[in-house]
Design an enzyme around this catalytic site. Structure first.
Site, PDB file in Angstrom:
ATOM      1  CB  SER A 557       8.433   0.215  14.016  1.00 14.22           C
ATOM      2  OG  SER A 557       8.029  -1.103  14.327  1.00 14.22           O
ATOM      3  N   GLY A 586       4.509   1.665  14.030  1.00 12.55           N
ATOM      4  CA  GLY A 586       3.137   1.535  14.537  1.00 12.55           C
ATOM      5  C   GLY A 586       2.099   1.331  13.448  1.00 12.55           C
ATOM      6  CG  ASN A 616       2.564  -2.520  14.293  1.00 11.20           C
ATOM      7  OD1 ASN A 616       3.181  -2.992  15.243  1.00 11.20           O
ATOM      8  ND2 ASN A 616       3.110  -1.672  13.435  1.00 11.20           N
ATOM      9  CG  ASP A 707      11.676  -4.742  20.795  1.00 10.84           C
ATOM     10  OD1 ASP A 707      12.150  -5.510  19.910  1.00 10.84           O
ATOM     11  OD2 ASP A 707      11.000  -3.736  20.509  1.00 10.84           O
ATOM     12  CG  HIS A 710      11.166  -2.980  16.977  1.00 11.55           C
ATOM     13  ND1 HIS A 710      10.381  -2.966  18.106  1.00 11.55           N
ATOM     14  CD2 HIS A 710      10.427  -2.407  15.990  1.00 11.55           C
ATOM     15  CE1 HIS A 710       9.211  -2.391  17.813  1.00 11.55           C
ATOM     16  NE2 HIS A 710       9.222  -2.053  16.540  1.00 11.55           N
TER      17      HIS A 710
END
Ligand code: SGN
Ligand code: CA
Length: 732
Positions: A557, A586, A616, A707, A710
């Protein structure tokens, strides 16, 4: 790992008796092996296994004169993968054949090749389904793909196809017998693999068995009306139910389109019927048409409720399936008779097995794939006169990866340490009793995500009493107590009474995965079951096919975000530089491995690829840093192989989380410490720019990562600036 079996003593004896050069003398020592194999034959449809629905006198004869294994399991319950496990003695993730549609690498180590090396003649006739041509066989003749029941084609060793008139099971038996009688060298030991298509879907029986069960109903399984409650939510998503997924023509053997679309799918016609001669069609119609007409009449008159329709489907299905098996049993009888006639019985091991089990209406299903008993189990019957006493009945936990090692030891060959299965020979000599060091649990893995029947990827372990399954798609555990719940109707993973058992089984699961070298981060995986992923993957592949790119970004991502928060910076820095974005939110290493080997590289030959992947793996699954690093290494290997001219900028994974002791951040650091060593400074250049996103105290500002994972537009700008000198240096 099993110990290497050193057969030096046997070799010296063979040499002294001249056996290595004059193999005829070996015959008494090296048994022949007749490996009879079928496709989708579930143990619950074999008399010897206690079938309540059919009789298989010839298969039963093998069990009666030899041994039956009741805990015989598949490593991956699907056709090609099971066959690859058998040939290599290894689980799917190591033999590379994870799912149907892969291409088997015949150059790897397989047991037939090793048997050739110790003087065996090797032959395979029938279903192969591994895409590449058979390797390691003196003689082969195989069905293309799934093959056909009626008037089948068989691929010859010169690559040409030969069409045979008649019924596939009989033809495979005929050809196997012909090889035994006329083609093999009687002075050498042999292994003959006689591999039927039957009783695979679409279950087309031969004329001589059309009337079997004609006027009786076959008993229904207890779980025919399973509602899938109390287990993984993914069960509901299956596409292999009698209720919803039978095709009117293909499965149910009607002609034309269904007048009852609520009950039957219509897409697939009966392809077998189309292959038949006029006479075969006439015989077929004479058998099926009256029953079909009667069913249509009853449906139209509204006589049948939903339940009765399902019951009718079950009868049509199971009768055809069992009729196909009857022909297999006939063929087995002919083979056994020939061994008697030719006086080969005493020195020939005969085995019967099938690539996996099958649902015969249990859980309302046909097909296989799931780790539930009916498809996890495989028949395994073995007769070995002079070694196995008649009537041996064993509960040892065996798997298809054990067949190769067993045949090798029986043949007097070494079992290579890299094979993961174990030879059963000592156990066979001990009349089916496993030694204290025999396995206490089997490992199972199914990988065919986003494929026909929509069974999710899952893996697990089974002991003699418990079964643990893990479903990554929903991140669910299911635990079954096979003693109290043999039909697996209720998972007890959340039952406090099973807390210790769950913990123990989870430990066994982790340990077995380590033992078998299962590293999910390196096993190609598709997320094709997620429509957004599938669409993005397809659109990237399409774009990559257009070819002209100098710069490729590959990742998750954070890379995909160049099209979102990073767009302005992308336009500024890369807009005029022929750049392609191959990032999907993801994704983990295993998904990138899949994409790069399934079209995402299209025709591109970029000067530079920028790779960042792994956050991830840490975030979703807590894979070990070394496992993730192995995943990154595999991606670099793929790039080296497919894009040898491309320079790779390998980014250290960006920091994440609030502070320096955030566990996921620490994991990324640990991964980075390992992957930096993968760079050679030439083709692969390691570049860590993580400090660009950190405050002086090691925290991350939300203006850079809103967040804490990101990047913000500002974050992308910092990334681009930090990367720019490297791109320039590499000629961009
Ligand atoms: C075909 C079958 C499926 C079956 C797979 C795999 N459909 O796709 O029902 O699950 O093969 O079977 S069919 O319409 O072609 O019959 S396997 O045994 O080869 O793995
Ligand atoms: Ca199969």
């Amino acid at each position: 790992m099993p110990p290497i079996r050193s057969n030096w003593l046997l070799k010296i004896v063979l040499m002294l008796t001249g056996c290595l050069s004059v193999p005829s003398l070996c015959q008494a020592k090296q048994p022949n092996i007749l490996f009879i194999f079928s496709d989708d034959h579930a143990p619950q449809a074999i008399g010897a296994y206690g079938s309540k629905i059919n009789q298989t006198p010839n298969l039963d004869r093998i069990a009666k004169e030899g041994a039956i294994f009741r805990n015989s399991f598949c490593a991956n319950s699907i056709c090609g993968p099971s066959r690859a496990c058998i040939l290599t003695g290894k689980h799917s993730h190591l033999n590379g054949f994870l799912r149907n549609g892969n291409k088997f690498d015949g150059n790897q180590l397989t047991f037939p090749q090793l048997m050739k090396d110790v003087g065996y003649q090797t032959a395979i006739i029938g279903k192969w389904h591994l895409s590449s041509d058979p390797v390691g066989f003196d003689h082969w003749e195989v069905l293309p793909g799934q093959g056909s029941y009626y008037n089948p084609d068989l691929i010859q060793m010169d690559g040409k196809r030969k069409r045979y008139d008649g019924y596939c099971t009989d033809i495979i038996t005929d050809n196997a017998l012909a090889w035994l009688k006329e083609e093999r060298d009687p002075d050498k030991p042999f292994i003959l693999m006689c591999q039927h298509k039957a009783p695979h879907r679409n279950w087309s029986p031969p004329k001589r068995h059309f009337s079997l069960y004609k006027d009786t109903d076959v008993a229904e399984p207890d779980t025919l009306f399973d509602d899938y409650a109390n287990r993984s939510s993914l069960l509901q998503q299956n596409e292999m139910s009698l209720e919803k997924h039978f095709h009117w023509g293909h499965d149910m053997k009607f002609h034309g389109d269904t007048p009852f679309p609520k009950f039957f799918a219509s897409r697939h016609q009966n392809g077998e019927y189309n292959r038949m001669t006029d006479q075969q069609k006439a015989d077929w119609d004479a058998a099926y048409q009256p029953e079909n007409d009667e069913f249509i009449r009853r449906m139209k008159s509204g006589e049948l409720n939903d339940k009765q329709v399902l019951q009718w489907k079950y009868q049509r299905y199971i009768k055809d399936y069992l009729r196909c098996i009857q022909a297999v049993d006939d063929g087995v009888g002919r083979m056994l008779d020939y061994l008697d006639e030719a006086k080969l019985t005493d020195n020939t091991i005969v085995t019967y097995s099938s690539d996996q089990g099958f649902y015969l209406g249990e859980h309302g299903w046909y097909d296989k794939r799931w780790m539930f008993e009916e498809s996890l189990l495989m028949p395994f019957l073995i007769r070995w006169p002079g070694v196995i006493n008649p009537g041996v009945d064993s509960d040892a936990l065996i798997q298809n990866i054990d067949y190769g090692p067993t045949f090798l030891e029986a043949a007097g060959a070494d079992v290579p340490a890299e094979m993961q299965g174990r030879s059963m020979v000592p156990m066979l000599k001990d009349q089916g009793k496993p030694s204290a060091s025999w396995r206490d649990a089997i490992y199972y893995a199914y990988y065919e995500n986003a494929a026909v029947h929509n069974v999710p990827v899952h893996d697990g372990v089974r002991t003699d009493r418990y079964k643990l399954m893990f479903f990554p798609r929903s991140r669910e555990w299911n635990l079954f107590d096979l003693e109290t719940d043999p039909q697996e109707m209720k998972t007890v993973h959340a039952d406090p009474q099973y807390a210790d058992i769950l913990a123990g089984m989870q430990k066994r699961y982790r340990d077995l995965r380590t033992f078998y070298d299962v590293n999910t981060a390196t096993i190609p995986a598709t997320r094709g079951d997620e429509p957004r992923w599938r669409e993005r993957d397809a659109s990237m592949t399409k774009l990559a096919r257009t070819g002209e790119f100098d710069l490729a970004f590959i990742g998750d991502s954070i890379t995909q975000g160049w099209e979102g928060r990073g767009k302005a910076t992308w336009d500024k820095f890369y807009g005029s530089r022929k750049a392609i974005n191959l990032g999907i939110g993801g994704d983990r290493t295993e998904h990138v491995i899949w994409r790069l080997t399934h079209g995402n590289l299209g025709k591109i030959k970029p000067k530079v690829a920028v790779l960042m992947i792994g956050t991830n793996n840490t975030g979703h699954f807590q894979q070990e840093p070394s496992e993730v690093a192995a995943g990154v290494k595999k991606i670099l290997d793929i790039l080296a192989e497919r894009l040898p001219e491309t320079k790779v900028v390998l980014h250290g994974i960006f920091p994440r989380g609030a502070g320096p002791l955030d566990l996921k951040r620490l994991n990324n650091i640990a991964i980075n410490q390992q992957i930096r060593r993968l760079a050679d400074g030439e083709r692969v250049q390691y570049l860590e720019v993580g400090d660009q996103f950190l405050e002086a105290d090691g925290t991350i500002s939300k203006t850079i990562m809103p967040d804490l994972l990101h990047l913000s537009p500002q974050g992308y700008e910092r990334w681009a600036k930090a990367l720019e000198p490297k791109l320039k240096q590499l000629g961009l």
